[in-house]
Design a protein around this motif. Structure first.
Motif, mmCIF file in Angstrom:
data_model
loop_
_atom_site.group_PDB
_atom_site.id
_atom_site.type_symbol
_atom_site.label_atom_id
_atom_site.label_comp_id
_atom_site.label_asym_id
_atom_site.label_seq_id
_atom_site.Cartn_x
_atom_site.Cartn_y
_atom_site.Cartn_z
ATOM 1 N N PRO A 107 0.822 -1.215 0.000
ATOM 2 C CA PRO A 107 0.000 0.000 0.000
ATOM 3 C C PRO A 107 0.855 1.264 0.000
ATOM 4 C CG PRO A 107 -0.782 -1.561 1.647
ATOM 5 C CD PRO A 107 0.524 -2.090 1.158
ATOM 6 N N ARG A 108 0.311 2.304 -0.589
ATOM 7 C CA ARG A 108 1.034 3.581 -0.633
ATOM 8 C C ARG A 108 1.442 4.016 0.778
ATOM 9 N NH1 ARG A 108 0.682 6.171 -5.499
ATOM 10 N NH2 ARG A 108 -0.840 5.302 -6.963
ATOM 11 N N GLY A 109 2.664 4.429 0.894
ATOM 12 C CA GLY A 109 3.169 4.942 2.164
ATOM 13 C C GLY A 109 3.775 3.895 3.066
ATOM 14 N N LEU A 110 3.448 2.599 2.883
ATOM 15 C CA LEU A 110 3.964 1.570 3.789
ATOM 16 C C LEU A 110 5.470 1.375 3.638
ATOM 17 C CD1 LEU A 110 3.673 -0.656 5.872
ATOM 18 C CD2 LEU A 110 2.987 -2.226 4.019
ATOM 19 N N ALA A 111 5.934 1.288 2.396
ATOM 20 C CA ALA A 111 7.371 1.096 2.189
ATOM 21 C C ALA A 111 8.164 2.261 2.777
ATOM 22 C CB ALA A 111 7.679 0.933 0.702
ATOM 23 N N LYS A 112 7.698 3.488 2.522
ATOM 24 C CA LYS A 112 8.398 4.664 3.057
ATOM 25 C C LYS A 112 8.420 4.655 4.580
ATOM 26 C CE LYS A 112 8.705 8.815 0.271
ATOM 27 N NZ LYS A 112 8.153 10.157 0.021
ATOM 28 N N LYS A 113 7.322 4.244 5.172
ATOM 29 C CA LYS A 113 7.250 4.191 6.627
ATOM 30 C C LYS A 113 8.276 3.201 7.180
ATOM 31 C CE LYS A 113 4.066 3.040 10.416
ATOM 32 N NZ LYS A 113 2.697 2.552 10.745
ATOM 33 N N LEU A 114 8.396 2.048 6.543
ATOM 34 C CA LEU A 114 9.369 1.049 6.993
ATOM 35 C C LEU A 114 10.795 1.524 6.770
ATOM 36 C CD1 LEU A 114 7.577 -2.141 5.606
ATOM 37 C CD2 LEU A 114 7.819 -1.502 8.019
ATOM 38 N N ILE A 115 11.045 2.161 5.630
ATOM 39 C CA ILE A 115 12.390 2.631 5.291
ATOM 40 C C ILE A 115 12.886 3.674 6.289
ATOM 41 C CG2 ILE A 115 13.652 4.019 3.571
ATOM 42 C CD1 ILE A 115 11.977 2.543 1.430
ATOM 43 N N ALA A 116 11.984 4.376 6.927
ATOM 44 C CA ALA A 116 12.367 5.464 7.834
ATOM 45 C C ALA A 116 13.273 5.003 8.969
ATOM 46 C CB ALA A 116 11.115 6.128 8.402
ATOM 47 N N THR A 117 13.269 3.705 9.295
ATOM 48 C CA THR A 117 14.133 3.230 10.390
ATOM 49 C C THR A 117 15.560 2.942 9.932
ATOM 50 O OG1 THR A 117 13.466 0.921 10.026
ATOM 51 C CG2 THR A 117 12.165 2.208 11.594
ATOM 52 N N ALA A 118 15.821 2.937 8.621
ATOM 53 C CA ALA A 118 17.171 2.652 8.115
ATOM 54 C C ALA A 118 18.081 3.858 8.347
ATOM 55 C CB ALA A 118 17.110 2.317 6.630
ATOM 56 N N PRO A 119 19.328 3.637 8.752
ATOM 57 C CA PRO A 119 20.224 4.771 9.042
ATOM 58 C C PRO A 119 20.654 5.499 7.768
ATOM 59 C CG PRO A 119 21.410 2.691 9.243
ATOM 60 C CD PRO A 119 19.966 2.341 9.033
ATOM 61 N N SER A 120 20.865 6.787 7.880
ATOM 62 C CA SER A 120 21.301 7.587 6.729
ATOM 63 C C SER A 120 22.792 7.412 6.466
ATOM 64 C CB SER A 120 20.995 9.073 6.968
ATOM 65 O OG SER A 120 21.635 9.527 8.138
ATOM 66 N N VAL A 124 13.473 1.371 -10.738
ATOM 67 C CA VAL A 124 14.571 1.276 -9.771
ATOM 68 C C VAL A 124 14.086 1.660 -8.385
ATOM 69 C CG1 VAL A 124 16.738 2.365 -9.042
ATOM 70 C CG2 VAL A 124 16.485 1.574 -11.401
ATOM 71 N N LEU A 125 13.375 2.782 -8.299
ATOM 72 C CA LEU A 125 12.908 3.249 -7.000
ATOM 73 C C LEU A 125 11.932 2.258 -6.370
ATOM 74 C CD1 LEU A 125 12.874 5.409 -4.818
ATOM 75 C CD2 LEU A 125 11.079 6.597 -6.109
ATOM 76 N N ALA A 126 11.012 1.731 -7.168
ATOM 77 C CA ALA A 126 10.051 0.762 -6.629
ATOM 78 C C ALA A 126 10.761 -0.475 -6.097
ATOM 79 C CB ALA A 126 9.042 0.384 -7.711
ATOM 80 N N GLU A 127 11.714 -0.990 -6.856
ATOM 81 C CA GLU A 127 12.435 -2.200 -6.440
ATOM 82 C C GLU A 127 13.254 -1.955 -5.178
ATOM 83 O OE1 GLU A 127 12.911 -4.303 -10.844
ATOM 84 O OE2 GLU A 127 14.633 -3.293 -9.935
ATOM 85 N N VAL A 128 13.968 -0.837 -5.148
ATOM 86 C CA VAL A 128 14.796 -0.529 -3.976
ATOM 87 C C VAL A 128 13.930 -0.320 -2.739
ATOM 88 C CG1 VAL A 128 16.352 1.176 -2.967
ATOM 89 C CG2 VAL A 128 16.738 0.386 -5.293
ATOM 90 N N MET A 129 12.838 0.406 -2.902
ATOM 91 C CA MET A 129 11.962 0.646 -1.750
ATOM 92 C C MET A 129 11.420 -0.660 -1.180
ATOM 93 S SD MET A 129 9.869 4.069 -2.943
ATOM 94 C CE MET A 129 8.809 4.109 -1.501
ATOM 95 N N ALA A 130 11.022 -1.588 -2.057
ATOM 96 C CA ALA A 130 10.514 -2.871 -1.576
ATOM 97 C C ALA A 130 11.601 -3.653 -0.855
ATOM 98 C CB ALA A 130 9.970 -3.683 -2.748
#
Length: 514
Positions: free
Chosen positions: A91-104, A282-288
């Motif tokens: 769902p929209r927004g779920l991948a971004k929400k999960l990615i937020a915990t990854a360190p910069s 690329v962005l879709a694959e990386v985000m997943a």
């Protein structure tokens, strides 16, 4: 007369000393690049918004496949994704929400703390070529790689000043069984070098072996609390995550080890022919992929990867150093920074069969594009030949030498008082020259980057010396470096424990070459 003789000897001794200093081999590693120049950005904020929206549409409506991995499918169900067969729609927004915990950014520790690297931010870490089954040199030509070739590359990487990382599968040693070669490769990285290295990803059990060998080298508690490996997880583009790569990712994420989540894109074959379409995929694959790593362990270190080439529509062969691949890489860097993630791309890419003009042009385009696009981890930064099928010893030292130019360019323009050089301009005045002025004498040793493999001699001297081209000079440099190689020290007990682990693992299984 005695005084004159004494002076002559003194001058001769000084010249000999300087010549010895220039030709001696120093085991020196430059710190990873820290950019003082801006990134080159090709996409407007509006264009980035469109690509992000389209990538979310791909994830939500088209979805991605997680094949032969029921546990992954269950994790996605539990996270709120729609799972149908092996297709996962996020769902929209779920991948971004999960990615937020990854360190910069994160530190990858080397066994020599002075050679640890920080991946992310304005930093660029350079690592060697990865994965070729063949090697090439002027003596033996093109041939299947062996373990001896692998060890030679590890030694060259250790001896190369501008390389910050030992890499992973710098070539594929085909004389060692497939199910055992990862043990020998890791052992080589751990004992022949003290730079950071990569783990095995060809099977989840081999990833686990990599973790366990690191626990011997660094200590079990240290490994769980710190990142000591950065490993490559390729996505089977388009939009397929296989159980082997995901299994390795699961092992590394669970153990707090970094993974490069990287689509393998050949535009027109594994992605659309357009730059915007490729960036969307690329962005879709990386985000997943990155979102999945955070389902395994929130906070696990990851890198946004993008391996991109275009394609020759006549032969189907990948092409490198092209404008289209550069545009995708520049855009991917912007997308990675938007997500707050470290970025991996670029390298010494070329399609040439030998280290010739084609190789040089394509490699120069690729390396400079990597620096300017904001790459944080540059795999394949030296040694790549023939579209990645070949690791070349001569090209390895040529490329490693060129990384020094990237270091120099990344410094930008310093503006300290000494850099402004007003005293030098006053001293020389109109019509003079700067060769002997105080400012030049104080700075000439470090003012300009100097190649170790290019020939700067006048024609007559070059001709008298045999008229050698760059490949011949590089071949001599390979021999010179290997002849002067000395292994970094390692605690004998740790060394013995690694040997015992490798031997025990090998004895526990039969040889397999497939």
């Amino acid at each position: 007369m005695a005084e004159a003789t004494s002076r002559k000897r003194s001058r001769s001794g000084g010249g000999a000393s300087r010549r010895a200093e220039r030709t001696s081999v120093k085991i020196e590693t430059a710190k990873y690049i820290q950019r003082n120049i801006p990134n080159f950005e090709v996409l407007s904020e509006e264009a980035l918004d469109v690509i992000e929206t389209n990538a979310e549409t791909v994830l939500a409506e088209i979805g991605v496949n997680f094949v032969d991995n029921p546990a992954a499918l269950q994790r996605w169900r539990d996270a709120g994704a729609e799972v149908e067969g092996e297709r996962v729609r996020i769902p929209r927004g779920l991948a971004k929400k999960l990615i937020a915990t990854a360190p910069s950014e994160f530190t990858q520790h080397a066994r020599n703390p002075e050679k640890s690297v920080v991946i992310g931010g304005k930093n660029l870490v350079c690592a060697p070529v990865y994965g070729p089954p063949f090697v090439r040199d002027v003596e033996g030509g093109r041939r299947y790689a062996t373990m001896a070739d692998f060890e030679k590359f590890v030694k060259l990487a250790y001896m190369s000043k501008w390389l910050h990382h030992s890499g992973g599968t710098v070539c594929e040693p085909t004389d060692v069984p497939v199910n055992k070669r990862h043990l020998d490769m890791l052992f080589a990285h751990m004992t022949l070098s003290d730079k950071p290295f990569m783990g095995s990803v060809t099977d989840p059990t081999r990833a686990q072996d990599s973790v366990e060998m690191c626990e011997i080298l660094f200590g079990k508690e240290f490994v769980q609390d710190n990142t000591v490996m950065t490993s490559l997880i390729n996505i089977n583009s388009p939009m397929t995550f296989d159980d082997v790569m995901m299994g390795a990712l699961e092992v590394y994420a669970k153990n707090n080890q970094a993974c490069i989540i990287s689509p393998f894109i050949v535009g027109g074959a594994m992605a659309p022919v357009s730059v915007a379409g490729t960036l969307t995929q690329v962005l879709a694959e990386v985000m997943a992929g990155i979102a999945y790593s955070q389902l395994i362990r929130p906070g696990a270190p990851v890198i946004f990867g993008a391996f991109v080439s275009s394609i020759d529509m006549n032969s189907g062969a990948p092409t490198f150093g092209t404008p289209e691949a550069s545009l995708v890489t520049y855009g991917a860097g912007q997308l990675a920074r938007r997500l707050g993630l470290p970025f991996r791309s670029s390298g010494s890419f070329c399609g040439s069969k030998i280290p010739d003009a084609q190789a040089a042009y394509e490699t120069a385009n690729s390396l400079n594009m990597g620096l300017m696009s904001g790459v944080n981890f540059m795999l394949h930064s030296c040694g790549w030949l023939e579209g990645g099928l070949v690791a070349s010893f001569e090209k390895f030292v040529m490329d490693a030498d060129q990384l020094g130019a990237l270091h120099g360019l990344a410094k930008g323009v310093p503006m300290e008082e000494d850099d402004q050089a007003l005293d030098a301009i006053r001293e020389v005045g109109p019509g003079g020259h700067y060769l002997g002025c105080a400012h030049t004498q104080a700075n000439f040793k470090t003012a300009f980057w100097k190649s170790e493999v290019f020939d700067y001699k006048p024609f007559e001297t070059w001709d008298e010396d045999g008229g050698r081209d760059t490949t011949a000079i590089a071949s001599d440099r390979v021999a010179h470096l290997i002849a002067h190689y000395k292994a970094p020290s390692l605690d004998p007990e740790i060394h013995a424990a690694l040997v015992a682990y490798v031997n025990e693992k090998k004895e526990s299984m039969s040889d397999a070459f497939a």
